[in-house]
Scaffold this motif. Sequence first.
Motif, PDB file in Angstrom:
ATOM      1  N   LYS A  91     -39.188   4.708 -27.908  1.00 22.60           N
ATOM      2  CA  LYS A  91     -38.707   3.382 -28.248  1.00 22.60           C
ATOM      3  C   LYS A  91     -39.531   2.682 -29.110  1.00 22.60           C
ATOM      4  O   LYS A  91     -39.325   1.894 -29.884  1.00 22.60           O
ATOM      5  CB  LYS A  91     -38.272   2.616 -27.109  1.00 22.60           C
ATOM      6  N   GLN A  92     -40.863   2.961 -28.985  1.00 16.52           N
ATOM      7  CA  GLN A  92     -42.089   2.254 -29.767  1.00 16.52           C
ATOM      8  C   GLN A  92     -42.123   2.742 -31.107  1.00 16.52           C
ATOM      9  O   GLN A  92     -42.206   1.970 -32.146  1.00 16.52           O
ATOM     10  CB  GLN A  92     -43.525   2.546 -29.127  1.00 16.52           C
ATOM     11  N   LEU A  93     -41.705   4.053 -31.098  1.00 15.81           N
ATOM     12  CA  LEU A  93     -41.626   4.544 -32.621  1.00 15.81           C
ATOM     13  C   LEU A  93     -40.579   4.324 -33.423  1.00 15.81           C
ATOM     14  O   LEU A  93     -40.613   3.839 -34.381  1.00 15.81           O
ATOM     15  CB  LEU A  93     -41.866   6.316 -32.392  1.00 15.81           C
ATOM     16  N   ALA A  94     -39.338   4.297 -32.606  1.00 14.41           N
ATOM     17  CA  ALA A  94     -38.076   3.920 -33.186  1.00 14.41           C
ATOM     18  C   ALA A  94     -38.132   2.300 -33.673  1.00 14.41           C
ATOM     19  O   ALA A  94     -37.400   1.893 -34.448  1.00 14.41           O
ATOM     20  CB  ALA A  94     -36.867   3.909 -32.048  1.00 14.41           C
ATOM     21  N   ARG A  95     -39.017   1.338 -33.216  1.00 13.00           N
ATOM     22  CA  ARG A  95     -39.052   0.317 -33.756  1.00 13.00           C
ATOM     23  C   ARG A  95     -39.933   0.119 -34.853  1.00 13.00           C
ATOM     24  O   ARG A  95     -39.912  -0.922 -35.601  1.00 13.00           O
ATOM     25  CB  ARG A  95     -39.877  -0.770 -32.532  1.00 13.00           C
ATOM     26  N   HIS A 118     -25.730   0.346 -32.723  1.00 15.11           N
ATOM     27  CA  HIS A 118     -26.648   1.639 -32.082  1.00 15.11           C
ATOM     28  C   HIS A 118     -27.913   1.633 -32.618  1.00 15.11           C
ATOM     29  O   HIS A 118     -28.670   1.908 -32.023  1.00 15.11           O
ATOM     30  CB  HIS A 118     -25.984   2.874 -32.120  1.00 15.11           C
ATOM     31  N   GLY A 119     -27.896   1.096 -34.005  1.00 17.23           N
ATOM     32  CA  GLY A 119     -29.465   0.797 -34.459  1.00 17.23           C
ATOM     33  C   GLY A 119     -30.562  -0.032 -33.671  1.00 17.23           C
ATOM     34  O   GLY A 119     -31.490  -0.240 -33.917  1.00 17.23           O
ATOM     35  N   ARG A 120     -29.842  -0.932 -32.770  1.00 14.78           N
ATOM     36  CA  ARG A 120     -30.549  -2.004 -32.133  1.00 14.78           C
ATOM     37  C   ARG A 120     -31.024  -1.727 -30.846  1.00 14.78           C
ATOM     38  O   ARG A 120     -31.955  -2.268 -30.123  1.00 14.78           O
ATOM     39  CB  ARG A 120     -29.809  -3.160 -31.659  1.00 14.78           C
ATOM     40  N   TYR A 121     -30.766  -0.305 -30.491  1.00 12.57           N
ATOM     41  CA  TYR A 121     -31.349   0.296 -29.234  1.00 12.57           C
ATOM     42  C   TYR A 121     -32.720   0.239 -28.760  1.00 12.57           C
ATOM     43  O   TYR A 121     -33.260   0.028 -27.863  1.00 12.57           O
ATOM     44  CB  TYR A 121     -30.744   1.720 -28.997  1.00 12.57           C
ATOM     45  N   PRO A 122     -33.646   0.259 -29.965  1.00 17.29           N
ATOM     46  CA  PRO A 122     -35.102   0.185 -29.536  1.00 17.29           C
ATOM     47  C   PRO A 122     -35.350  -1.153 -29.055  1.00 17.29           C
ATOM     48  O   PRO A 122     -36.697  -1.326 -28.485  1.00 17.29           O
ATOM     49  CB  PRO A 122     -35.717   0.860 -30.998  1.00 17.29           C
ATOM     50  N   VAL A 130     -26.641  -7.669 -25.774  1.00 15.91           N
ATOM     51  CA  VAL A 130     -26.838  -7.996 -27.154  1.00 15.91           C
ATOM     52  C   VAL A 130     -27.281  -9.386 -27.354  1.00 15.91           C
ATOM     53  O   VAL A 130     -26.850 -10.391 -26.887  1.00 15.91           O
ATOM     54  CB  VAL A 130     -25.791  -7.699 -28.068  1.00 15.91           C
ATOM     55  N   THR A 131     -28.403  -9.614 -28.196  1.00 18.52           N
ATOM     56  CA  THR A 131     -28.916 -11.110 -28.390  1.00 18.52           C
ATOM     57  C   THR A 131     -28.461 -11.416 -29.631  1.00 18.52           C
ATOM     58  O   THR A 131     -28.025 -10.681 -30.561  1.00 18.52           O
ATOM     59  CB  THR A 131     -30.487 -10.972 -28.233  1.00 18.52           C
ATOM     60  N   GLU A 132     -28.911 -12.736 -30.073  1.00 21.33           N
ATOM     61  CA  GLU A 132     -28.604 -13.412 -31.436  1.00 21.33           C
ATOM     62  C   GLU A 132     -29.296 -12.530 -32.390  1.00 21.33           C
ATOM     63  O   GLU A 132     -28.852 -12.470 -33.284  1.00 21.33           O
ATOM     64  CB  GLU A 132     -28.893 -14.953 -31.336  1.00 21.33           C
TER      65      GLU A 132
END
Length: 280
Positions: A91-95, A118-122, A130-132
């Motif tokens: 997840k760190q790398l995907a961010r 799905h691109g927001r998963y990291p 889901v956030t604003e």
Amino acid sequence: MDDDHGDRANQNGHDAASELVGEDLEIGYPTTSEPVVECDTVVVPRGEVTALVGPNGSGKSTLLKAMANQLAPEGGHVLLDGEQVQSFDSKQLARRLGLLSQENESPGSLTVEDLVYHGRYPHRGFFESVTEKDNDAVDRAIDLAGVDHLRDQELRNLSGGQKQLAWIAMVLAQDTDVLLLDEPTTFLDLHHQLRVMDVVQTLNRERNITIGVVLHDIAQAARFADNLIAMRDGEMYDWGPPTDVVTEELLADVFRVDATVDHGPSGPHISPNVAIDDGE
């Protein structure tokens, strides 16, 4: 390691561009007894577009997979801003780093908007809603990729070019410092090829994202990229600005094409003449 580095860069509009460097790389597959790619140093410079070019089988995609930590090198290492990519959790790398590979499979019943989310998963915990910020990132990605009119369409109803733009929107929603794209224009018509490359340039110029892209068309690469990495037989043949790299000698040695190269305001212009016989 600074876990918040990527978030700070994103909040600042990607002011602090990232750099990806491979050193002493030997890359192979379980099915190969010898490395298929060997490279002393490869650099995707911060804040620039770098295109990997070369004939089929030259090692472009293999090198890109290793740079994205999708393929562990047998030797050497890959550094993202000085940190080994293997030291990041997924997840760190995907961010920090987004990859659009050639193999994209998803349920055809998924809508474009669903795919992009799905691109927001990291950026979310497993049970977090889901956030604003997620909504804003998805809206930006959909707008930038030019697929807002397809937002509610199911993937199975889209053309190849439309699907590719939807996948690009998904990886854009990751909001990363580095974006790696593996042949994003292959099998697309000319309109969608240019659309994809326009998105790449916009991302780089307006948001300072470092981009590495494998391209099949060296003329397209020379037009859109700041740097070219020319590959031949699993090794780097040359690296640098298109005006330096794209020569008649390179086209003959690497692509086995006799061509004329003219340099104009938009960069090198390639006029292919004839294929060079492999026996020559």
